[in-house]
Design an enzyme around this catalytic site. Sequence first.
Site, short mmCIF file in Angstrom:
data_model
loop_
_atom_site.label_atom_id
_atom_site.label_comp_id
_atom_site.label_asym_id
_atom_site.label_seq_id
_atom_site.Cartn_x
_atom_site.Cartn_y
_atom_site.Cartn_z
N ARG A 120 -8.67 -23.61 99.38
CA ARG A 120 -7.58 -23.65 100.36
C ARG A 120 -8.06 -23.25 101.75
O ARG A 120 -7.43 -23.59 102.75
CB ARG A 120 -6.43 -22.74 99.91
CG ARG A 120 -6.80 -21.27 99.80
CD ARG A 120 -5.66 -20.48 99.17
NE ARG A 120 -5.95 -19.06 99.01
CZ ARG A 120 -6.75 -18.53 98.10
NH1 ARG A 120 -7.40 -19.31 97.26
NH2 ARG A 120 -6.91 -17.21 98.03
N GLU A 169 -0.58 -18.40 97.38
CA GLU A 169 -1.94 -17.99 97.00
C GLU A 169 -2.46 -16.80 97.81
O GLU A 169 -3.04 -15.89 97.26
CB GLU A 169 -2.91 -19.16 97.12
CG GLU A 169 -2.62 -20.26 96.10
CD GLU A 169 -3.63 -21.39 96.16
OE1 GLU A 169 -4.79 -21.17 95.79
OE2 GLU A 169 -3.25 -22.50 96.59
N HIS A 172 22.34 -32.85 102.13
CA HIS A 172 23.16 -33.61 101.19
C HIS A 172 23.18 -32.96 99.82
O HIS A 172 23.67 -33.54 98.86
CB HIS A 172 22.65 -35.05 101.13
CG HIS A 172 22.67 -35.71 102.48
ND1 HIS A 172 23.80 -36.35 102.98
CD2 HIS A 172 21.76 -35.73 103.48
CE1 HIS A 172 23.55 -36.77 104.21
NE2 HIS A 172 22.32 -36.40 104.54
N LYS A 180 -7.14 -21.58 84.47
CA LYS A 180 -8.26 -22.54 84.36
C LYS A 180 -9.16 -22.17 83.19
O LYS A 180 -9.66 -23.03 82.48
CB LYS A 180 -9.05 -22.58 85.68
CG LYS A 180 -8.32 -23.35 86.78
CD LYS A 180 -9.18 -23.56 88.03
CE LYS A 180 -8.40 -24.35 89.07
NZ LYS A 180 -9.14 -24.63 90.30
C1 F6R Z 1 -7.93 -22.20 95.53
C2 F6R Z 1 -6.98 -23.28 95.72
C3 F6R Z 1 -6.55 -24.09 94.54
C4 F6R Z 1 -7.57 -25.21 94.24
C5 F6R Z 1 -7.10 -26.07 93.06
C6 F6R Z 1 -8.00 -27.27 92.81
O1 F6R Z 1 -8.32 -21.69 96.77
O2 F6R Z 1 -6.54 -23.49 96.80
O3 F6R Z 1 -5.28 -24.63 94.83
O4 F6R Z 1 -7.73 -26.01 95.38
O5 F6R Z 1 -7.02 -25.29 91.92
O6 F6R Z 1 -9.34 -26.93 92.74
P1 F6R Z 1 -10.40 -27.75 93.59
O7 F6R Z 1 -9.95 -27.65 95.02
O8 F6R Z 1 -11.71 -27.11 93.35
O9 F6R Z 1 -10.34 -29.17 93.09
#
Ligand code: F6R
Length: 342
Positions: free
Chosen positions: A145, A224, A240, A334
């Site tokens: 992010r 986040e 609406h 994850k």
């Molecule tokens: C972590 C973040 C998450 C990841 C997401 C996808 O900083 O912002 O929203 O971006 O879990 O992971 P990536 O970006 O590595 O495909």
Amino acid sequence: MKDVSQSGTDRMLDLAMSLPEQIEQAARTACSANIGRPGRFDAVAVAGMGGSGIGAKIAQGLLLDECQLPVYVCSDYDIPAAPSAKTLFVAVSYSGNTEETLSAYAQARRRGCRIIAITSGGELGRSAAMAGYPVIGVPGGMPPRAALGHLFATLLVSLERLGVCESQQRGLEEAVRLMRSRRKSWLVRARTIAKHIDGRLPIVYSTSRMLDAVADRWRCQFNENAGVLCHTNLLPEHNHNEIVGMGRPRHPGRNAVVIALLDRETHPRTRYRLESVLDITEEAYYLAMQIESKGRSRLARIFSLVMLGDFVSVELARLAGKDAMEINRIDELKRRMAQKRG
Ligand code: F6R
């Protein structure tokens, strides 16, 4: 030299501050990357989740009124029915290991799309390179992010070079200049905004199609970085339906802070709608703020609001005593998903 005692939140602020430099660097890299010739595409589809998907959504909002082709953003395992062998498909994953993006990428390969990948490495980087697709690298070591400038500018310049849209160079340059010259004062403003929001529910409203993804960015960064729930909606659609639900159930109605994002493209009738909504629902929120974008070009206006929102989220983390870098729940999820597959 990097200060080793720097807190995660300070580091996140540094990264948020570096947005213009990221854009500049990424635009240069993407300009010289080997991505092949412009094509005659029937559509553009970009796959990306979370911090990697938001750049695509911002580009989609930017190009909505500039580009003749439909631009789809795929934030799921499956891509829509439309992408074909004539479609440009861009897989964006900062880590290169996000399973939804990898699944969308595999489907795009089967459809015969023209593919490029934007990543710092991982499975996507390996697989795309092996298959001979162009891979444009972004620097590693950041939370995805916080790499928005890299991911967004790489995507936009690639789309421009492949003939999807007109040159975006002037807009990018203005966005960079504006952020550089205003970032310190925006941080001061962000601190004030964060103090109003602290301990309350932020509700972010977009008032033009171009700003829908920007409101989304505010929400994701609040989630986040600051570790808080945030609600978003779009005007005029809000008028609406959501107008009736505002402030109900009663608790925590008075606890909400409404932040309306406005731009010179906001329809004059939508401005009047917003004023009227805030008046009619006055008992439903604690405070309402109207924040206007700054700058001339659409890109500069978008990023004036993105940068301010990023700062607010970091300052909110500070007030809440949360480390803005920490996203333990995403990491844990994850891990579980990876175990389940294995
Ligand atoms: C972590 C973040 C998450 C990841 C997401 C996808 O900083 O912002 O929203 O971006 O879990 O992971 P990536 O970006 O590595 O495909």
